[in-house]
Design an enzyme around this catalytic site. Structure first.
Site, short mmCIF file in Angstrom:
data_model
loop_
_atom_site.label_atom_id
_atom_site.label_comp_id
_atom_site.label_asym_id
_atom_site.label_seq_id
_atom_site.Cartn_x
_atom_site.Cartn_y
_atom_site.Cartn_z
N TRP A 141 0.70 -0.99 0.11
CA TRP A 141 -0.12 -0.33 -0.02
C TRP A 141 1.20 1.25 0.05
CZ3 TRP A 141 1.83 2.37 4.14
CH2 TRP A 141 2.45 2.19 4.70
N LYS A 170 -2.26 -7.78 -8.55
CA LYS A 170 -2.87 -7.76 -6.78
C LYS A 170 -2.16 -6.85 -5.73
CE LYS A 170 -2.51 -9.32 -3.45
NZ LYS A 170 -3.85 -8.24 -2.19
N PRO A 171 -3.09 -5.39 -5.89
CA PRO A 171 -2.73 -4.32 -4.94
C PRO A 171 -3.56 -4.40 -3.84
CG PRO A 171 -5.07 -3.70 -6.23
CD PRO A 171 -3.46 -5.70 -7.13
N ALA A 172 -2.85 -4.04 -2.78
CA ALA A 172 -3.26 -3.87 -1.60
C ALA A 172 -4.30 -3.49 -1.52
CB ALA A 172 -2.72 -3.15 -0.44
N GLY A 194 6.74 -6.92 -0.22
CA GLY A 194 5.76 -6.10 1.29
C GLY A 194 6.65 -7.02 2.50
N SER A 195 5.86 -7.08 3.03
CA SER A 195 6.90 -7.98 4.29
C SER A 195 7.70 -8.78 4.29
CB SER A 195 5.78 -7.76 5.64
OG SER A 195 5.03 -8.86 5.67
N GLU A 197 10.91 -8.91 -2.56
CA GLU A 197 10.97 -7.09 -2.44
C GLU A 197 10.65 -7.08 -1.24
OE1 GLU A 197 12.91 -5.05 -3.73
OE2 GLU A 197 13.42 -6.24 -5.59
N ARG A 250 10.15 10.87 4.47
CA ARG A 250 9.76 10.04 2.71
C ARG A 250 8.16 9.53 2.92
NH1 ARG A 250 10.79 7.99 -2.60
NH2 ARG A 250 11.97 6.48 -0.44
N CYS A 285 10.38 1.01 2.49
CA CYS A 285 11.11 0.23 2.80
C CYS A 285 12.72 1.02 3.01
CB CYS A 285 11.10 -0.77 1.81
SG CYS A 285 11.24 -0.27 0.37
N GLU A 287 11.41 -2.61 12.02
CA GLU A 287 10.85 -1.40 10.53
C GLU A 287 10.45 -0.79 11.61
OE1 GLU A 287 9.03 -2.81 7.18
OE2 GLU A 287 10.53 -1.88 5.97
N SER A 294 16.75 5.73 -5.53
CA SER A 294 15.40 4.61 -6.09
C SER A 294 15.98 5.61 -7.10
CB SER A 294 13.82 5.11 -5.92
OG SER A 294 13.75 3.99 -4.52
P1 NAP Z 1 2.01 -6.71 3.48
O1 NAP Z 1 1.48 -6.76 4.86
O2 NAP Z 1 2.92 -7.74 3.34
O3 NAP Z 1 1.49 -7.16 2.17
C1 NAP Z 1 2.10 -6.87 1.25
C2 NAP Z 1 0.88 -6.82 0.04
O4 NAP Z 1 0.61 -8.81 0.20
C3 NAP Z 1 -0.19 -6.76 -0.15
O5 NAP Z 1 -0.76 -6.71 -0.96
C4 NAP Z 1 -1.07 -7.78 0.83
O6 NAP Z 1 -3.15 -7.59 0.46
C5 NAP Z 1 -0.91 -8.61 0.55
N1 NAP Z 1 -0.69 -10.04 1.22
C6 NAP Z 1 -0.96 -10.07 2.73
N2 NAP Z 1 -1.09 -11.67 3.16
C7 NAP Z 1 -0.72 -12.00 1.82
C8 NAP Z 1 -0.92 -13.59 2.18
N3 NAP Z 1 -1.08 -14.07 2.46
N4 NAP Z 1 -0.94 -14.34 0.66
C9 NAP Z 1 -0.82 -13.08 -0.50
N5 NAP Z 1 -0.98 -12.33 -0.50
C10 NAP Z 1 -0.86 -11.59 0.99
O7 NAP Z 1 3.14 -5.36 4.13
P2 NAP Z 1 2.48 -3.97 4.11
O8 NAP Z 1 1.98 -3.57 4.72
O9 NAP Z 1 1.22 -3.68 2.77
O10 NAP Z 1 3.83 -3.26 3.20
C11 NAP Z 1 4.58 -2.91 4.06
C12 NAP Z 1 6.21 -3.62 3.83
O11 NAP Z 1 6.33 -3.89 2.37
C13 NAP Z 1 6.89 -3.05 5.06
O12 NAP Z 1 7.86 -4.21 5.52
C14 NAP Z 1 7.68 -2.81 3.14
O13 NAP Z 1 9.15 -2.74 4.22
C15 NAP Z 1 7.92 -3.42 2.47
N6 NAP Z 1 7.68 -2.90 1.12
C16 NAP Z 1 9.09 -3.20 0.83
C17 NAP Z 1 9.69 -2.59 -0.82
C18 NAP Z 1 10.92 -3.40 -1.30
O14 NAP Z 1 11.18 -2.89 -2.21
N7 NAP Z 1 12.21 -4.15 -0.46
C19 NAP Z 1 9.09 -1.54 -0.89
C20 NAP Z 1 7.88 -1.43 -0.56
C21 NAP Z 1 7.00 -1.57 0.69
P3 NAP Z 1 -3.42 -7.10 1.59
O15 NAP Z 1 -3.10 -6.09 2.40
O16 NAP Z 1 -4.69 -6.77 0.89
O17 NAP Z 1 -3.95 -8.43 2.65
#
Ligand code: NAP
Length: 490
Positions: free
Chosen positions: A160, A184-186, A238-239, A260, A288, A294, A391, A451
């Site tokens: 997100w 599939k977006p968040a 994501g996480s 990522e 920012r 991340c 984090e 970036s």
């Molecule tokens: P997240 O909870 O892991 O969610 C990321 C995505 O995964 C969302 O689309 C979420 O959808 C989906 N998701 C969650 N549980 C899932 C499951 N069991 N199966 C399939 N998809 C699932 O992470 P977030 O809170 O959105 O994002 C923050 C994290 O992203 C931080 O840790 C950040 O460091 C990391 N991040 C990393 C980068 C990079 O390039 N390294 C860039 C940006 C962010 P729903 O939310 O709809 O469930």
């Protein structure tokens, strides 16, 4: 910013799933609400894909793969270029939409449109430049041909925090390589991706090449797609926690994966740093996206001889921030994404203080509608504090100190993550040593933001696998074939 303009924009965002070039509701008729984190109000209600809808989206991607993978790379490039041009034209609409659903200040949302658009332009340029090799084998008996082929239908899951850029960073290289995708977006920020799918259709994208599913139960829908033997690639941002789970699922189908994941970036300020630049870099690297990146600097590791001055100067800057709804003029800090994020920032600050840290600015949730937390500076953070290990993902700048270079390196590397590090020094040899000593996939050397679509973005250790952007980015969506033919002169 007028309420009418916001309402008009939101009304123009599709509320259905985009499958096979058609907008439609979910097969079981369910929907979910999308909110504005700066007010807590619902701004749109959209379709929630079922497991069957996820499979239908993959069906469409598999059908479209037959022709898209054979479409000349120049045509694929031109489509991406048209998408870039359209995004540039619609920049204000995308910026406002991201501010409404995610909360970031409008100026930063505009910056994300620029950054996100660059992936379309960069991969439009890369599409026609994929090369193979031809040469004699060492024995002289044959000719070796090495060619590149699209991996197949891909599943792209985005977070997100950067609703547009995380989507274009995956979609553009996939399309350039000849792959088709299900995105599939968040659930917290799906509107930008839906609006982007509309843009792609306007740019002339053939049906089924990009399919978008939004859902309030991402686990079930994703499980079925990842288990489907037709899927060949999973790209996730994501996480680390969710990434690990998805990697285990992907192992079954031996899928190509890009991950990522999370970060815990050190920001090291040496005694020989240009402090003006270090303070500017610190503010950019920390605040920012309201700290929700991340790449956000998580631990400020500052030489004890300059730590007090650094703390005073960043505190002064933070006190000048304006917090509010991202659409308001001059706002630098918007809301956090949800209540959980506010609770986490509060807990991390409370833990640091209980172990001896000093709050220099902020330190509290803000009592107003929406999910706001004050821009915060804490200094004298003690080893063992949670804030140094986890984090933060919020506007909290945490300072700890060091005395010797070796100690700074040890503190910086004392994390399971390895996404990015920042180093401020005017000593060239020291800067070069840091490049070799800090265990991260990326480094900002005397810069707080790095970036770029032309660079390979990605992490070491638990921060992930693979690279997005740069010359490397398209290869995440290509697979190599080696062919041997006889020596034509034998
Ligand atoms: P997240 O909870 O892991 O969610 C990321 C995505 O995964 C969302 O689309 C979420 O959808 C989906 N998701 C969650 N549980 C899932 C499951 N069991 N199966 C399939 N998809 C699932 O992470 P977030 O809170 O959105 O994002 C923050 C994290 O992203 C931080 O840790 C950040 O460091 C990391 N991040 C990393 C980068 C990079 O390039 N390294 C860039 C940006 C962010 P729903 O939310 O709809 O469930």
């Amino acid at each position: 910013m007028s309420a009418d303009r916001e309402a008009e924009l939101l009304a123009g965002v599709p509320d259905g799933l985009f499958i096979g070039g058609v907008w439609r509701g979910s097969s079981d008729g369910t929907t979910f609400d999308v909110g504005d984190p700066s007010t807590g109000e619902v701004i749109r209600t959209i379709a929630s894909a079922s497991v069957a809808d996820g499979t239908a989206a993959l069906d469409a991607a598999c059908d479209a793969f037959k022709s898209w993978s054979r479409t000349p790379s120049r045509e694929r490039a031109e489509l991406l270029r048209r998408a870039f041009d359209l995004l540039t034209e619609r920049r204000e609409e995308f910026a406002l939409l991201m501010t409404l659903e995610m909360g970031k200040p409008l100026a930063e949302a505009r910056g994300e449109v620029t950054y996100g658009g660059e992936f379309l332009r960069w991969f439009s340029e890369e599409a026609a430049h994929v090369q193979g090799r031809y040469g004699a084998n060492p024995e002289g008996t044959g000719r070796m041909i090495v060619s590149q082929h699209p991996v197949g239908p891909c599943y792209l899951i985005t977070p997100w925090n950067f609703p547009l850029a995380m989507a274009t960073r995956k979609i553009a290289p996939a399309l350039a390589a000849g792959c088709t995708v299900v995105v599939k977006p968040a659930a917290l920020t799906p509107l930008t991706t839906l609006y982007f799918a509309k843009l792609l259709a306007d740019a002339g994208l053939p049906a089924g090449v990009v399919n978008v599913i939004t859902t309030s139960h991402s686990g079930d829908v994703s499980d079925a797609i990842i288990a489907d033997p037709r899927l060949r690639k999973l790209s996730f941002t994501g996480s680390t926690e969710v990434g690990r789970k998805l990697l285990a699922q992907a192992a079954n189908g031996v899928l190509r994966t890009s991950m990522e994941l999370g970060g815990n970036a050190p920001f090291v300020v040496f005694e020989d740093a240009d402090l003006d630049k270090a303070v500017d870099g610190a503010i950019a690297a920390k605040f920012r996206n309201i700290g929700q990146a991340c790449t956000a600097a998580n631990r400020f590791i500052v030489h004890s001889s300059v730590a007090e001055e650094f703390a005073q100067r960043v505190t002064e800057r933070v006190r000048g921030f304006r917090t509010g709804r991202g659409t308001e003029d001059g706002v630098t800090i918007g809301p956090l994404i949800d209540d959980r994020a506010v609770a986490k920032a509060s807990e991390l600050v409370a833990d640091a203080v209980s172990r001896g840290a000093t709050v220099r600015a902020g330190g509290h949730p803000i009592d107003r509608p929406g999910t706001f937390y004050e821009a915060t500076v804490v200094s004298d953070v003690q080893p063992g504090s949670d804030i140094l290990r986890e984090e933060i993902f919020g506007p909290v700048l945490a300072i700890t100190t060091f005395a010797e270079e070796d100690e700074a390196v040890a503190i910086a590397n004392d994390t399971e993550y390895g996404l990015v590090s920042y180093v401020y020094t005017q000593n060239l040899a020291r800067g070069q040593r840091m490049i070799e000593r800090l265990a991260t996939g990326m480094m900002g050397l005397n810069l707080g933001v790095l970036s770029n679509a032309a660079a390979p973005f990605g992490g070491w250790k638990l921060s992930g696998l693979g690279r997005e952007g740069g010359a490397e980015g398209i290869h995440e969506y290509l697979q190599t074939k080696y062919t041997l033919t006889p020596n034509p002169f034998a």
